[in-house]
Write a protein that holds these residues in place. Structure first.
Motif, PDB file in Angstrom:
ATOM      1  N   ALA A 113       0.668  -1.124  -0.273  1.00 14.47           N
ATOM      2  CA  ALA A 113      -0.120  -0.064  -0.188  1.00 14.47           C
ATOM      3  C   ALA A 113       0.640   1.072  -0.214  1.00 14.47           C
ATOM      4  CB  ALA A 113      -1.231  -0.355   0.980  1.00 14.47           C
ATOM      5  N   THR A 114       0.457   2.424  -0.687  1.00 15.28           N
ATOM      6  CA  THR A 114       1.663   3.697  -0.103  1.00 15.28           C
ATOM      7  C   THR A 114       0.347   4.448  -0.950  1.00 15.28           C
ATOM      8  OG1 THR A 114       3.141   4.812  -1.043  1.00 15.28           O
ATOM      9  CG2 THR A 114       2.434   3.373  -2.743  1.00 15.28           C
ATOM     10  N   SER A 115       0.488   6.059  -1.469  1.00 16.85           N
ATOM     11  CA  SER A 115      -0.111   7.288  -1.460  1.00 16.85           C
ATOM     12  C   SER A 115       0.354   7.225  -3.379  1.00 16.85           C
ATOM     13  CB  SER A 115       0.400   8.602  -0.428  1.00 16.85           C
ATOM     14  OG  SER A 115       1.551   8.829  -1.176  1.00 16.85           O
ATOM     15  N   PRO A 116      -0.951   7.877  -3.568  1.00 12.88           N
ATOM     16  CA  PRO A 116      -0.354   7.966  -5.274  1.00 12.88           C
ATOM     17  C   PRO A 116      -0.134   9.077  -5.772  1.00 12.88           C
ATOM     18  CG  PRO A 116      -2.865   8.386  -4.471  1.00 12.88           C
ATOM     19  CD  PRO A 116      -2.353   7.852  -3.286  1.00 12.88           C
ATOM     20  N   GLY A 117       0.346   8.786  -6.750  1.00 15.27           N
ATOM     21  CA  GLY A 117       0.777  10.496  -7.613  1.00 15.27           C
ATOM     22  C   GLY A 117       2.395  10.718  -6.108  1.00 15.27           C
ATOM     23  N   SER A 118       2.649   9.759  -5.949  1.00  9.77           N
ATOM     24  CA  SER A 118       4.209  10.060  -4.984  1.00  9.77           C
ATOM     25  C   SER A 118       5.742   8.842  -5.800  1.00  9.77           C
ATOM     26  CB  SER A 118       4.241   8.949  -3.414  1.00  9.77           C
ATOM     27  OG  SER A 118       3.368   7.726  -3.576  1.00  9.77           O
ATOM     28  N   THR A 119       6.490   9.255  -5.255  1.00  8.33           N
ATOM     29  CA  THR A 119       7.378   9.187  -6.048  1.00  8.33           C
ATOM     30  C   THR A 119       7.783   7.590  -5.250  1.00  8.33           C
ATOM     31  OG1 THR A 119       8.622   9.549  -4.061  1.00  8.33           O
ATOM     32  CG2 THR A 119       9.045  11.373  -5.967  1.00  8.33           C
ATOM     33  N   PHE A 120       6.421   6.920  -4.911  1.00  5.05           N
ATOM     34  CA  PHE A 120       6.543   5.724  -3.970  1.00  5.05           C
ATOM     35  C   PHE A 120       6.060   5.082  -5.052  1.00  5.05           C
ATOM     36  CE2 PHE A 120       6.782   9.054  -0.609  1.00  5.05           C
ATOM     37  CZ  PHE A 120       7.433   8.044  -0.198  1.00  5.05           C
ATOM     38  N   GLN A 121       5.130   5.163  -5.593  1.00  7.47           N
ATOM     39  CA  GLN A 121       3.957   4.844  -6.560  1.00  7.47           C
ATOM     40  C   GLN A 121       5.288   4.811  -8.021  1.00  7.47           C
ATOM     41  OE1 GLN A 121       0.735   7.012  -8.663  1.00  7.47           O
ATOM     42  NE2 GLN A 121       0.424   5.729  -9.337  1.00  7.47           N
ATOM     43  N   GLN A 122       5.745   5.567  -8.144  1.00  5.91           N
ATOM     44  CA  GLN A 122       6.744   5.749  -9.837  1.00  5.91           C
ATOM     45  C   GLN A 122       8.329   4.524  -9.036  1.00  5.91           C
ATOM     46  OE1 GLN A 122       9.117   9.249 -10.266  1.00  5.91           O
ATOM     47  NE2 GLN A 122      10.252   8.586 -11.378  1.00  5.91           N
ATOM     48  N   ILE A 123       8.270   4.332  -8.226  1.00 10.15           N
ATOM     49  CA  ILE A 123       9.194   3.549  -7.691  1.00 10.15           C
ATOM     50  C   ILE A 123       8.162   2.145  -8.147  1.00 10.15           C
ATOM     51  CG2 ILE A 123      10.862   2.800  -6.146  1.00 10.15           C
ATOM     52  CD1 ILE A 123      11.562   5.192  -4.817  1.00 10.15           C
ATOM     53  N   LEU A 124       7.339   1.882  -6.854  1.00 10.52           N
ATOM     54  CA  LEU A 124       6.693   0.600  -7.419  1.00 10.52           C
ATOM     55  C   LEU A 124       6.418   0.279  -9.318  1.00 10.52           C
ATOM     56  CD1 LEU A 124       4.950   0.529  -4.206  1.00 10.52           C
ATOM     57  CD2 LEU A 124       6.997  -0.792  -4.858  1.00 10.52           C
ATOM     58  N   THR A 125       5.586   0.956  -9.565  1.00  5.92           N
ATOM     59  CA  THR A 125       5.276   0.973 -11.061  1.00  5.92           C
ATOM     60  C   THR A 125       6.403   0.699 -12.131  1.00  5.92           C
ATOM     61  OG1 THR A 125       3.625   2.888 -10.562  1.00  5.92           O
ATOM     62  CG2 THR A 125       4.303   2.205 -13.024  1.00  5.92           C
TER      63      THR A 125
END
Length: 333
Positions: free
Chosen positions: A204-216
């Motif tokens: 689980a993470t927040s949308p529109g974040s660097t965390f989303q980018q890394i996981l994507t």
């Protein structure tokens, strides 16, 4: 994996936030009177009853040291600001509002007052520049667009400097933060050093974040080594994620290191899994705005005076700061 697994049903936002906030408050209030548990996370001491040498904290365990009143304005740095800002005496700040304690140490709210490391840092910068913040609340995904279209002079929301963001806004760095994982206690993983350590799990993470980018960006890594891919779910409310970790609806969360370490010490039945990368974090301004340099110079003035270190010490984060603020650092991704 089925899209209708037990990990994919969102938890009602208000109930989750209230429950987790209450839990964090209770844990802090019942904590040790020492200022740290060795992990860089502050513990609580009751108001008015701190032991000699202990850091002052309110009944929620939130530190209350005054690290701002001694900071003086620097006329030379104020002169770097646009005339419109100097004349009005204010900078319009876009940020998101974090209720309760779920966003600490970066930000939270106690008795209607915004508190946290980021709050102290921006107030210190405003004092050096001789202006005040006109704080206006948006959401994490809307702050940078608000800076681009002129709604805000400055944006602050623990924004990591990435290649894509630096195409549309300028950064004035004020700390380094990392990307770390927090897990439910019974998840069969104890250490994460790379994304493939999480194959087959739900994150689980927040949308529109660097965390989303890394996981994507890393989405195909598990399949490439013959393992089941991880699944990602997005929640705009951090309280929802934390409650999900406690009740088994979320297996792993991905967020900023300083916050994840704080949560691991305050949220029951969770464990810190590790950090996989770090990113410079900064205030954001419109491209080529003179405000960016003024902000960076103000941070450097605070570093030189020692006030910057005092703010990090207040939040039990010594050694987490930066030696120098820079404009538009070289992105790590």
């Amino acid at each position: 994996m089925s899209t209708e697994s037990r990990f994919s049903r969102p938890i009602p936002r208000l109930a989750a936030t209230a429950a987790v906030t209450a839990g964090l408050v209770l844990l802090a209030a019942c904590g040790s009177s020492s200022d740290s548990d060795g992990s860089g996370t502050p513990k609580s001491s009751s108001k008015g009853s701190a032991a000699p040498g202990a850091k002052a904290a309110d009944s929620n365990g939130v530190p209350t040291q005054d690290v701002l009143s001694g900071i003086a304005a620097d006329p030379a740095l104020k002169a770097e600001l646009p005339a419109k800002v100097r004349d009005s005496g204010k900078l319009i700040l876009g940020t998101s509002q974090t209720p309760g304690l779920t966003g600490l140490p970066h930000g939270g709210e106690v008795d209607g007052k915004q508190v946290g490391l980021d709050v102290d840092l921006r107030e210190a910068v405003a004092k050096v520049l001789g202006v005040r913040w006109d704080v206006q609340y948006g959401t994490f995904p809307t702050v940078i667009p608000g800076v681009q279209n002129g709604r805000y002079d400055v944006g602050q929301d623990n924004f990591g400097a990435t290649k894509e963001r630096e195409k549309v806004v300028d950064f004035a760095t004020y700390l380094n933060d990392g990307q770390s994982f927090l897990a439910a206690k019974d998840v069969p993983v104890d250490t994460v050093k790379q994304l493939t350590d999480l194959c087959g799990l739900t994150i689980a993470t927040s949308p529109g974040s660097t965390f989303q980018q890394i996981l994507t960006d890393g989405a195909g890594k598990c399949a490439a080594i013959g393992k089941k891919p991880y699944k990602v779910e997005y929640y705009a409310d951090n309280g929802t994620i934390l409650l999900g970790l406690q009740n088994g609806k979320v297996q792993v969360s991905f967020g900023p290191t300083l916050g994840v370490k704080y949560q691991s010490a305050h949220v029951p039945n969770t464990k810190f899994l590790g950090e996989i990368s770090t990113t410079p974090v900064g205030f954001v301004t419109a491209k080529n705005s003179p405000i960016a340099k003024a902000l960076s110079d103000a941070v450097n003035k605070l570093i030189a005076s020692g006030d910057y270190a005092k703010i990090f010490a207040k939040w039990s984060l010594p050694g987490s700061g930066i030696p120098q603020s820079v404009l538009n650092p070289t992105p790590t991704f």
